[in-house]
Design a protein around this motif. Structure first.
Motif, PDB file in Angstrom:
ATOM      1  N   CYS A   1      -3.241 -11.290  -1.639  1.00  0.00           N
ATOM      2  CA  CYS A   1      -2.241 -10.393  -2.230  1.00  0.00           C
ATOM      3  C   CYS A   1      -2.362 -10.342  -3.753  1.00  0.00           C
ATOM      4  O   CYS A   1      -2.507 -11.374  -4.410  1.00  0.00           O
TER       5      CYS A   1
ATOM      6  N   ASP B   1       0.144  -8.554  -5.352  1.00  0.00           N
ATOM      7  CA  ASP B   1       1.579  -8.572  -5.645  1.00  0.00           C
ATOM      8  C   ASP B   1       2.304  -9.131  -4.420  1.00  0.00           C
ATOM      9  O   ASP B   1       1.938  -8.834  -3.280  1.00  0.00           O
ATOM     10  N   LEU B   2       3.333  -9.932  -4.673  1.00  0.00           N
ATOM     11  CA  LEU B   2       4.128 -10.510  -3.598  1.00  0.00           C
ATOM     12  C   LEU B   2       5.597 -10.318  -3.952  1.00  0.00           C
ATOM     13  O   LEU B   2       6.088 -10.904  -4.916  1.00  0.00           O
ATOM     14  N   HIS B   3       6.288  -9.479  -3.181  1.00  0.00           N
ATOM     15  CA  HIS B   3       7.675  -9.135  -3.490  1.00  0.00           C
ATOM     16  C   HIS B   3       8.675  -9.869  -2.608  1.00  0.00           C
ATOM     17  O   HIS B   3       9.814 -10.081  -3.006  1.00  0.00           O
ATOM     18  N   SER B   4       8.278 -10.237  -1.387  1.00  0.00           N
ATOM     19  CA  SER B   4       9.196 -10.934  -0.500  1.00  0.00           C
ATOM     20  C   SER B   4       8.410 -11.655   0.584  1.00  0.00           C
ATOM     21  O   SER B   4       7.234 -11.371   0.812  1.00  0.00           O
TER      22      SER B   4
END
Length: 245
Positions: A165, A167-170
């Motif tokens: 990843c 970006d990791l948002h949740s």
């Protein structure tokens, strides 16, 4: 004994640790059978008062031979005299329920390995108890390790999946348990045969035996990825059946 080669190519002799079992239940007896197959010495076993006290551990574990290890009462055993290097604590999932065992073992300088779910990440489960366990271990130079099937079934896969990843948002973790293959105690804990109202009162509203245990899994994954955890939400809901169970 086993021969271990270090990074410099030098062979060293490592003795097999002397093991004791704390809590002689279903999972503990399975561990006993594995230890016997591997040739690891078991020097002691303790359990709460009951019919297993005074029996040979080999009999309790369903082996065809005695091990010469008599199951002792955990309340009266002399832990300093047991001669154990490592203790497998195989009791409950909760730090609070296992704390008396930790105090006895760590206080005697015995290294602790526990399969309880909250032992994986004590700081998330109960910060105050985690601090006490840490202080006990440091005082006697012992170690405390939480481990079990979550290592490879839940925690490492989460870390590995996050690897690609950018970006990791949740992060969401869901756990669906087939209670049909569990023993009766586990079935009761999971809410089998409860009405929706009973489930809401005994499982959803209060921690119970299993509530709040799974929050440690995403917490460990995020911690392993270097994030600081500020809040964890957990929702427990029943899977309903239209047939009587």
């Amino acid at each position: 004994m086993s021969v271990v080669r270090d990074i410099n190519g030098i062979d060293s002799i490592r003795s097999k640790p002397k093991v004791m079992i704390y809590g002689v239940g279903y999972y503990a007896t399975e561990a006993v059978r594995i230890l016997v197959r591997r040739g690891w010495p078991i020097v002691a076993a303790v359990n709460r008062a009951g019919p297993k006290i005074g029996k040979d551990l080999g009999q309790v574990a369903g082996l065809e031979e005695d091990l010469g290890v008599i199951v002792q009462d955990c309340e009266t055993a002399d832990y300093a005299a047991l001669g154990a290097d490592i203790a497998l604590v195989v009791q409950t999932e909760r730090l609070s329920s296992n704390l008396s065992a930790y105090r006895r073992l760590l206080g005697a300088g015995i290294n602790v390995i526990c399969h309880g779910s909250e032992s994986y990440f004590p700081q998330v489960a109960d910060h105050e108890l985690a601090d006490e366990i840490d202080e006990l271990a440091k005082r006697t130079g012992a170690t405390y390790t939480g481990t079990g099937i979550w290592d490879f079934s839940r925690i490492w896969p989460g870390i590995l999946i996050a690897g690609p990843c950018t970006d990791l948002h949740s992060l969401t973790h869901r756990s669906l348990t087939n209670a049909e293959v569990a023993n009766e105690r586990m079935m009761r804990a999971y809410g089998v045969d409860m009405t929706q109202a009973e489930f809401a009162e005994r499982v959803t509203a209060t921690p119970g035996e299993l509530g709040e245990l799974y929050k440690g899994i995403p917490a460990l994954v995020m911690h392993g990825l270097g994030f600081t955890i500020t809040k964890v939400n957990e929702r427990r809901e029943p899977v309903l059946s239209d047939c009587p169970v």
